[in-house]
Design a protein around this motif. Sequence first.
Motif, PDB file in Angstrom:
ATOM      1  N   LYS A  76      75.411  43.315  73.215  1.00 56.18           N
ATOM      2  CA  LYS A  76      75.105  41.880  73.142  1.00 56.18           C
ATOM      3  C   LYS A  76      74.851  41.507  71.693  1.00 56.18           C
ATOM      4  O   LYS A  76      74.158  42.214  70.968  1.00 56.18           O
ATOM      5  N   ALA A  77      75.428  40.396  71.281  1.00 50.38           N
ATOM      6  CA  ALA A  77      75.230  39.924  69.910  1.00 50.38           C
ATOM      7  C   ALA A  77      73.809  39.426  69.748  1.00 50.38           C
ATOM      8  O   ALA A  77      73.252  38.800  70.647  1.00 50.38           O
ATOM      9  N   LYS A  78      73.223  39.727  68.599  1.00 47.05           N
ATOM     10  CA  LYS A  78      71.875  39.256  68.295  1.00 47.05           C
ATOM     11  C   LYS A  78      71.986  37.965  67.502  1.00 47.05           C
ATOM     12  O   LYS A  78      72.903  37.801  66.698  1.00 47.05           O
ATOM     13  N   PRO A  79      71.040  37.051  67.687  1.00 46.57           N
ATOM     14  CA  PRO A  79      71.073  35.813  66.899  1.00 46.57           C
ATOM     15  C   PRO A  79      70.978  36.115  65.413  1.00 46.57           C
ATOM     16  O   PRO A  79      70.290  37.051  64.997  1.00 46.57           O
ATOM     17  N   ARG A  80      71.658  35.327  64.624  1.00 48.88           N
ATOM     18  CA  ARG A  80      71.651  35.507  63.179  1.00 48.88           C
ATOM     19  C   ARG A  80      70.268  35.176  62.631  1.00 48.88           C
ATOM     20  O   ARG A  80      69.680  34.166  62.994  1.00 48.88           O
ATOM     21  N   GLU A  81      69.755  36.022  61.751  1.00 43.46           N
ATOM     22  CA  GLU A  81      68.446  35.790  61.143  1.00 43.46           C
ATOM     23  C   GLU A  81      68.602  34.947  59.897  1.00 43.46           C
ATOM     24  O   GLU A  81      69.545  35.114  59.132  1.00 43.46           O
ATOM     25  N   ASP A  82      67.649  34.043  59.669  1.00 43.84           N
ATOM     26  CA  ASP A  82      67.622  33.263  58.441  1.00 43.84           C
ATOM     27  C   ASP A  82      66.913  34.103  57.394  1.00 43.84           C
ATOM     28  O   ASP A  82      65.715  34.350  57.489  1.00 43.84           O
ATOM     29  N   LYS A  83      67.654  34.537  56.389  1.00 41.72           N
ATOM     30  CA  LYS A  83      67.075  35.419  55.379  1.00 41.72           C
ATOM     31  C   LYS A  83      66.394  34.653  54.257  1.00 41.72           C
ATOM     32  O   LYS A  83      65.750  35.240  53.409  1.00 41.72           O
ATOM     33  N   GLY A  84      66.543  33.348  54.249  1.00 41.56           N
ATOM     34  CA  GLY A  84      65.888  32.547  53.220  1.00 41.56           C
ATOM     35  C   GLY A  84      66.495  32.791  51.859  1.00 41.56           C
ATOM     36  O   GLY A  84      67.490  33.462  51.699  1.00 41.56           O
ATOM     37  N   ASN A  85      65.859  32.245  50.855  1.00 40.26           N
ATOM     38  CA  ASN A  85      66.310  32.405  49.487  1.00 40.26           C
ATOM     39  C   ASN A  85      65.557  33.574  48.866  1.00 40.26           C
ATOM     40  O   ASN A  85      64.397  33.469  48.508  1.00 40.26           O
ATOM     41  N   ARG A  86      66.241  34.696  48.701  1.00 38.22           N
ATOM     42  CA  ARG A  86      65.596  35.897  48.173  1.00 38.22           C
ATOM     43  C   ARG A  86      65.043  35.691  46.777  1.00 38.22           C
ATOM     44  O   ARG A  86      64.010  36.216  46.414  1.00 38.22           O
ATOM     45  N   TYR A  87      65.724  34.919  45.946  1.00 34.64           N
ATOM     46  CA  TYR A  87      65.272  34.733  44.580  1.00 34.64           C
ATOM     47  C   TYR A  87      63.978  33.929  44.539  1.00 34.64           C
ATOM     48  O   TYR A  87      63.048  34.269  43.850  1.00 34.64           O
ATOM     49  N   ARG A  88      63.936  32.856  45.278  1.00 28.73           N
ATOM     50  CA  ARG A  88      62.741  32.025  45.293  1.00 28.73           C
ATOM     51  C   ARG A  88      61.570  32.776  45.915  1.00 28.73           C
ATOM     52  O   ARG A  88      60.457  32.714  45.432  1.00 28.73           O
ATOM     53  N   ASP A  89      61.814  33.515  46.985  1.00 29.38           N
ATOM     54  CA  ASP A  89      60.731  34.207  47.676  1.00 29.38           C
ATOM     55  C   ASP A  89      60.111  35.321  46.846  1.00 29.38           C
ATOM     56  O   ASP A  89      58.937  35.624  46.982  1.00 29.38           O
ATOM     57  N   ASN A  90      60.894  35.947  45.961  1.00 25.45           N
ATOM     58  CA  ASN A  90      60.383  37.085  45.201  1.00 25.45           C
ATOM     59  C   ASN A  90      59.935  36.723  43.794  1.00 25.45           C
ATOM     60  O   ASN A  90      59.378  37.546  43.097  1.00 25.45           O
ATOM     61  N   ARG A  91      60.191  35.517  43.346  1.00 26.93           N
ATOM     62  CA  ARG A  91      59.857  35.140  41.976  1.00 26.93           C
ATOM     63  C   ARG A  91      58.348  35.255  41.750  1.00 26.93           C
ATOM     64  O   ARG A  91      57.558  34.735  42.514  1.00 26.93           O
ATOM     65  N   GLY A  92      57.994  35.972  40.709  1.00 30.65           N
ATOM     66  CA  GLY A  92      56.591  36.094  40.355  1.00 30.65           C
ATOM     67  C   GLY A  92      55.823  37.044  41.256  1.00 30.65           C
ATOM     68  O   GLY A  92      54.609  37.036  41.266  1.00 30.65           O
ATOM     69  N   SER A  93      56.517  37.877  42.001  1.00 30.28           N
ATOM     70  CA  SER A  93      55.806  38.796  42.889  1.00 30.28           C
ATOM     71  C   SER A  93      55.072  39.847  42.064  1.00 30.28           C
ATOM     72  O   SER A  93      55.360  40.076  40.899  1.00 30.28           O
ATOM     73  N   SER A  94      54.110  40.516  42.671  1.00 32.33           N
ATOM     74  CA  SER A  94      53.265  41.465  41.963  1.00 32.33           C
ATOM     75  C   SER A  94      54.038  42.668  41.455  1.00 32.33           C
ATOM     76  O   SER A  94      53.590  43.343  40.545  1.00 32.33           O
ATOM     77  N   ASN A  95      55.219  42.958  42.020  1.00 30.06           N
ATOM     78  CA  ASN A  95      55.984  44.110  41.541  1.00 30.06           C
ATOM     79  C   ASN A  95      56.864  43.765  40.331  1.00 30.06           C
ATOM     80  O   ASN A  95      57.587  44.603  39.859  1.00 30.06           O
ATOM     81  N   GLY A  96      56.811  42.507  39.866  1.00 35.12           N
ATOM     82  CA  GLY A  96      57.527  42.118  38.677  1.00 35.12           C
ATOM     83  C   GLY A  96      58.953  41.662  38.913  1.00 35.12           C
ATOM     84  O   GLY A  96      59.617  41.256  37.984  1.00 35.12           O
ATOM     85  N   LYS A  97      59.442  41.739  40.115  1.00 38.97           N
ATOM     86  CA  LYS A  97      60.817  41.299  40.388  1.00 38.97           C
ATOM     87  C   LYS A  97      60.927  39.822  40.129  1.00 38.97           C
ATOM     88  O   LYS A  97      60.115  39.027  40.605  1.00 38.97           O
ATOM     89  N   PHE A  98      61.931  39.456  39.371  1.00 41.20           N
ATOM     90  CA  PHE A  98      62.257  38.065  39.104  1.00 41.20           C
ATOM     91  C   PHE A  98      61.105  37.293  38.441  1.00 41.20           C
ATOM     92  O   PHE A  98      61.044  36.100  38.510  1.00 41.20           O
TER      93      PHE A  98
END
Length: 103
Positions: A76-98
């Motif tokens: 059975k096909a699974k519904p597509r997940e909304d992955k959001g905007n990876r760049y916006r979500d990770n900007r300024g994260s504590s691990n230093g990404k973006f």
Amino acid sequence: MSIYVGNLSYQVTQEDILAVFGEYGNVKQVQVPTDRETGRPRGFCFVEMSSEAEETAAIEALDGAEWMGRSLKVNKAKPREDKGNRYRDNRGSSNGKFSRGRY
């Protein structure tokens, strides 16, 4: 609901899929995604059948079956997940990404 069919041969056509799944009931729709650059199938497709009973019969019969030299993955096909905007979500994260200004 629809069925996901994976590990397809790259030579598969929509007509091939219709013929195989038609043995298990009425096929309402077949979607065979293609590569944008080459135009060839991407190795998977989605099949929609008229009833859940037909979908179940097709899944049980075809999952793991060998077809066109490949072992099919059918479920059975699974519904597509909304992955959001990876760049916006990770900007300024504590691990230093973006993060800005830290080079």
